[in-house]
Design an enzyme around this catalytic site. Structure first.
Site, mmCIF file in Angstrom:
data_model
loop_
_atom_site.group_PDB
_atom_site.id
_atom_site.type_symbol
_atom_site.label_atom_id
_atom_site.label_comp_id
_atom_site.label_asym_id
_atom_site.label_seq_id
_atom_site.Cartn_x
_atom_site.Cartn_y
_atom_site.Cartn_z
ATOM 1 N N SER A 92 0.539 -1.241 -0.116
ATOM 2 C CA SER A 92 0.204 0.002 0.318
ATOM 3 C C SER A 92 1.052 1.507 -0.556
ATOM 4 O O SER A 92 1.496 1.531 -1.270
ATOM 5 C CB SER A 92 -0.901 0.091 1.027
ATOM 6 O OG SER A 92 -1.835 1.496 0.754
ATOM 7 N N HIS A 201 -8.701 1.083 0.960
ATOM 8 C CA HIS A 201 -8.875 0.477 -0.231
ATOM 9 C C HIS A 201 -10.111 -0.225 -0.772
ATOM 10 O O HIS A 201 -10.935 -0.883 -0.432
ATOM 11 C CB HIS A 201 -8.289 -1.011 0.054
ATOM 12 C CG HIS A 201 -6.886 -0.467 0.417
ATOM 13 N ND1 HIS A 201 -5.607 0.527 -0.699
ATOM 14 C CD2 HIS A 201 -5.494 -0.876 1.429
ATOM 15 C CE1 HIS A 201 -4.631 0.269 -0.531
ATOM 16 N NE2 HIS A 201 -4.427 0.293 1.016
#
Length: 309
Positions: A92, A201
């Site tokens: 990420s 997300h």
């Protein structure tokens, strides 16, 4: 022995991260000083002060990025970092650190982007009550079925496919409540809520993705000089426009870490370096491939102990 380099993402932060490196090595100290000057606020002081400020998304993201860069710069100055790097990736937020290492992003631009990313994600989280939940004992099929159940009550998506048995859902709070209620009948032993600001997300972060996309359009991105694996599709990120698109999409898309690491392993890579706070990625790699070796350099003491995560 060549090592691929893996960078941690949000969740690895802690109060004091990077302080021991800065106290022991001038290169790390200068990196944190540079970050303060670029951002125009005392990142060092905020990250190194006991309390909850370091866990704020808009602090944790630039803090982790700076800590990772400070550690790797120090390792290079000591001759303890690989010279011939077969590939790099980051979980990420860590993808920005990987792109910095590859030469695709400057430290200044990467730092400004992750600060904006953190601010935008914090704002989106405050606008939409949401969260994330780890599914204990779930495979992807079970996770997707539970996400469908949750989506009847609001936004609910698979957020992270980190490793076998390590899948995370993200969404609005009512949707996660529905997931918890239905978990056992879908064969999932337990649902554990994560301590995060919001539903990262997932589509809960759409306003943040839009803000980041606008900033990326104004940011210089070069062709990577080291192969980079992208979270969004678990494939290679090779072209500047593709990288811009992937980073914007990443905010609302699933992190395909297990797929990313499978690609790395397919290249024959079995040794990895994890420069950054914590040893999360080493733990995930043990679940993906127990034979792979991850060298953790979370603290300066790891340089002499040879810590393997």
């Amino acid at each position: 022995m060549s090592e691929a380099i893996l960078f941690p993402g949000q969740g690895a932060q802690f109060a004091g991260m990077g302080k021991d490196w800065a106290e022991a090595h001038a290169v790390a100290r200068e990196t944190f000083k540079q970050a303060d000057e670029i951002l125009g606020f005392p990142l060092r002081q905020t990250c190194w002060t006991e309390g909850e400020d370091v866990n704020r998304t808009d602090v944790a993201q630039p803090g982790i990025f700076t800590t990772s860069v400070a550690i790797l710069r120090t390792l290079r100055s000591l001759g303890q970092a690989p010279v011939d790097i077969p590939l790099t990736a980051g979980l990420s937020l860590g993808e920005y650190s990987a792109l910095w290492l590859s030469g695709a992003l400057s430290f200044e631009d990467g730092l400004r982007l992750v600060r904006l990313r953190g601010e935008a994600m914090q704002d989106a989280a405050e606008a939409t009550p949401s969260g994330m939940a780890s599914l204990v004992g779930a495979d992807l099929e079970k996770a997707e079925a539970l996400a469908l159940v949750g989506s009847q009550e609001g936004i609910c998506q698979v957020a992270n496919v980190n490793a076998p048995g390590q899948i995370i859902l993200s969404g609005e709070l009512a949707a996660l409540d529905a997931v918890e209620a239905a978990a056992k009948e879908h064969g999932v032993r337990r649902v554990r809520r994560l301590v995060v600001a919001g539903g990262f997300h997932s589509e809960c972060m759409r306003p943040a993705a839009d803000r980041l996309e606008a900033a990326l359009a104004q940011t210089a991105i070069a062709t990577p000089q080291i192969p980079v694996i992208s979270n969004v599709d678990g494939g290679w990120a090779t072209e500047p426009e593709q990288i811009r698109s992937n980073l914007a999409r990443q905010v609302c898309s699933s992190v395909l870490w297990e797929q990313s690491m499978s690609l790395a392993l397919e290249q024959g890579v079995r040794h990895f370096l994890e420069p950054g706070p914590g040893t999360v990625l080493g733990g995930l790699m043990r679940k993906i491939d127990p034979e792979a070796v991850v060298r953790s350099t979370a603290t300066p003491a790891d340089l002499t102990s040879g810590t393997q995560a």
